[in-house]
Design an enzyme around this catalytic site. Sequence first.
Site, PDB file in Angstrom:
ATOM      1  CE  LYS A   1      32.512  39.211  39.307  1.00 24.87           C
ATOM      2  NZ  LYS A   1      32.756  38.181  38.274  1.00 24.87           N
TER       3      LYS A   1
ATOM      4  CG  ASP B   1      37.597  31.465  37.289  1.00 23.32           C
ATOM      5  OD1 ASP B   1      38.458  32.033  36.595  1.00 23.32           O
ATOM      6  OD2 ASP B   1      36.405  31.842  37.337  1.00 23.32           O
TER       7      ASP B   1
HETATM    8  P1  ADP Z   1      38.070  37.612  34.626  1.00 24.69           P
HETATM    9  O1  ADP Z   1      37.321  36.378  34.953  1.00 24.69           O
HETATM   10  O2  ADP Z   1      38.819  38.156  35.791  1.00 24.69           O
HETATM   11  O3  ADP Z   1      37.238  38.638  33.958  1.00 24.69           O
HETATM   12  P2  ADP Z   1      39.370  36.305  32.346  1.00 24.69           P
HETATM   13  O4  ADP Z   1      38.958  34.917  32.619  1.00 24.69           O
HETATM   14  O5  ADP Z   1      38.815  36.954  31.160  1.00 24.69           O
HETATM   15  O6  ADP Z   1      39.229  37.233  33.610  1.00 24.69           O
HETATM   16  O7  ADP Z   1      40.966  36.294  32.249  1.00 24.69           O
HETATM   17  C1  ADP Z   1      41.694  37.424  31.932  1.00 24.69           C
HETATM   18  C2  ADP Z   1      43.155  37.094  32.042  1.00 24.69           C
HETATM   19  O8  ADP Z   1      43.480  36.023  31.163  1.00 24.69           O
HETATM   20  C3  ADP Z   1      44.043  38.255  31.683  1.00 24.69           C
HETATM   21  O9  ADP Z   1      45.091  38.365  32.618  1.00 24.69           O
HETATM   22  C4  ADP Z   1      44.590  37.829  30.324  1.00 24.69           C
HETATM   23  O10 ADP Z   1      45.873  38.378  30.068  1.00 24.69           O
HETATM   24  C5  ADP Z   1      44.669  36.339  30.496  1.00 24.69           C
HETATM   25  N1  ADP Z   1      44.739  35.653  29.208  1.00 24.69           N
HETATM   26  C6  ADP Z   1      43.853  35.698  28.200  1.00 24.69           C
HETATM   27  N2  ADP Z   1      44.278  34.970  27.160  1.00 24.69           N
HETATM   28  C7  ADP Z   1      45.464  34.429  27.522  1.00 24.69           C
HETATM   29  C8  ADP Z   1      46.409  33.579  26.879  1.00 24.69           C
HETATM   30  N3  ADP Z   1      46.231  33.150  25.638  1.00 24.69           N
HETATM   31  N4  ADP Z   1      47.521  33.240  27.582  1.00 24.69           N
HETATM   32  C9  ADP Z   1      47.710  33.687  28.829  1.00 24.69           C
HETATM   33  N5  ADP Z   1      46.882  34.492  29.474  1.00 24.69           N
HETATM   34  C10 ADP Z   1      45.757  34.864  28.830  1.00 24.69           C
HETATM   35 MG    MG Z   2      35.928  35.031  35.145  1.00 31.70          MG
END
Ligand code: ADP
Ligand code: MG
Length: 624
Positions: free
Chosen positions: A87, A208
């Site tokens: 992205k 976010d």
């Molecule tokens: P993006 O919007 O960048 O695609 P996400 O919103 O999916 O990302 O977030 C991904 C991040 O969230 C990763 O760093 C992942 O390790 C973290 N993450 C997911 N679940 C948890 C959790 N239970 N506790 C802490 N961090 C988390």
């Molecule tokens: Mg996102």
Amino acid sequence: MALLQISEPGQNALPHAKQYTLGIDLGTTNTLVATVRSAQPQILKTEDESLIPSVVTYSTSNPQVVVGTKALGAAVKADSLTIRSVKRFMGRSAAEIKFSHPYPLVDRGDSMPAFNTPIGLKSPVEVSADILTSTMLRAEAADLGDLAGAVVTVPAYFDESQREATRKACELAGIPLLKLLNEPTAAALAYGKSNPELQKDGHVLVFDLGGGTFDVSILKIQDQLYEVLATGGHTSVGGDDADRLIAKWLRDQASTGEIDTQAQHELEAYAREIKQQLSNNAKVEVNFQGFSGVLTQDQLSDMIAPITDLCLKLTERALRDAGLTKDQLGSIILVGGSTRMPAVQQAVQAFFDKEPMSSINPDEVVALGAALHANDLTRESANRSNLIDVTPLSLGLETMGGLVERIISRNTPIPISKKQTFTTYQDGQTGLIVHVVQGEREQVTDCRSLAKFTLSGIPPMKAGVARIEVNFSIDTNGLLQVSATEVNSGVQASINVKPTQGLSEEDQQRLLTEGMQHAEQDKNTRQYLEDRLEAERELEALTPALSEFGHLISDDQAEVIQHAMQVLELAINQTKADDKANQDQLEQIRSAHASLKKLSDPFAAAIMNQAVSSELSGKTPDQI
Ligand code: ADP
Ligand code: MG
């Protein structure tokens, strides 16, 4: 003749061909896809997995393209290339890719450089399309019927080329795109559905924190319309940093020396597991290269304090940009997997002194909101399908004083053609700029500028003599052609524009509501600008007239006129600073103009008389 739709509005006209819509959060780290079933948005999962890691491996061995969890675990090998966070490359030229990344890129002179993979060059659009294809596979596996369309989300700060790249990726993946929606808007929509508090007018902050990005957005909600007021954030801060910090801590504890890329990847994956466990546990047992110990939530909080501090600083800045204070926010919404970390939630809560909303799964909320919106859009279009196409917003052009002359009003059925005649303002004017604008406001600066072109080569004439016919015509495809012709000389120029090009539904709504909100005020401003313009023209005409025909009146009379001119000039200048006048100032201009006119009208009559008599002198009655 079109038949009336006989099915219930909002329901499908063909009961057997079941249609569905999708909401897709095409994230930097993870991609999610959701749909609406029985009025409820839900994430489409496979084997309990809701996230699709936004990772693609291209390799010469079969399968050549692997997406998601399987690609995430792919080893670093010579015959394969694994691409993460594609992205960041979307819509970016080689010059714009300043961040560090491990990929071999090839600049093909296109808008975007491509990844050099073992199976050939892959553009960021193609890589994204591969991720999107995997969302389609999920949808197909769920056997939902026929896909009517999808809403795909993008960060609010995405510019037009990033959005265009996303649209192309959808096209390549065969996804009928209903609309690109801003991620924070999608999150707010998801909460808004079940939360009356959020449907009220006010301001919402969306915090976010994802894997590698932090985005903060401030939205204004009014009459169910969502407008992004300000965005901020950082393109390289997120949960991945927490993983690296934990990994570093582990290496320090185990006194590990240098490790290779593959081992570092594995260590970070382990660190991520620990981090995620710590979101639900006060402490976690850890083992790494002979080191055994525990890591507590508090220790992690301290470790990631630089991350939370930075995010809050950026949040403060975004608030400042939006011209708001913390207490003016109605709600704070937590989005992104990293906001599951208790340390992040606590930091946000302490900063705002208010509990943020996090009841909807923060890594699912954007996709859920997008699904709800997709569902709404198709329901609406089902109702709309028999309507005639109309112009969504008024079209017009700029006239003197920055005012808009409306040529085609909004809601006019197309095709349509309309003509209006204008004239020149100055003596000897040989050209003019035709500035086409769109919107419901009276001033050009409040409307959307669509196009500009110059009509040149008008033979010099007295002001007001030239006749410039401007024609606006919109064809059945919504293409607008504007042409301008000076009738006496036949000089002509024209331009074609698509008024809806680059106009998002949100822009459109905004232009509309602004027009309604400001209708009264705009009418006054227009009145004022018109009055002022007329007064200015009077002053402009009088100055040369006094020097040329001053002898026709007495010195006293001339002096009185000059004084009245000064009074009017003063009244005008007082309002010039901001182009807005209060009622008092407007009255002053009007009365000063009226007083001047009382004096200047007899003067104008004297000039006329003398012109007529000099014309008549020495002529016989026949010649007259
Ligand atoms: P993006 O919007 O960048 O695609 P996400 O919103 O999916 O990302 O977030 C991904 C991040 O969230 C990763 O760093 C992942 O390790 C973290 N993450 C997911 N679940 C948890 C959790 N239970 N506790 C802490 N961090 C988390
Ligand atoms: Mg996102």
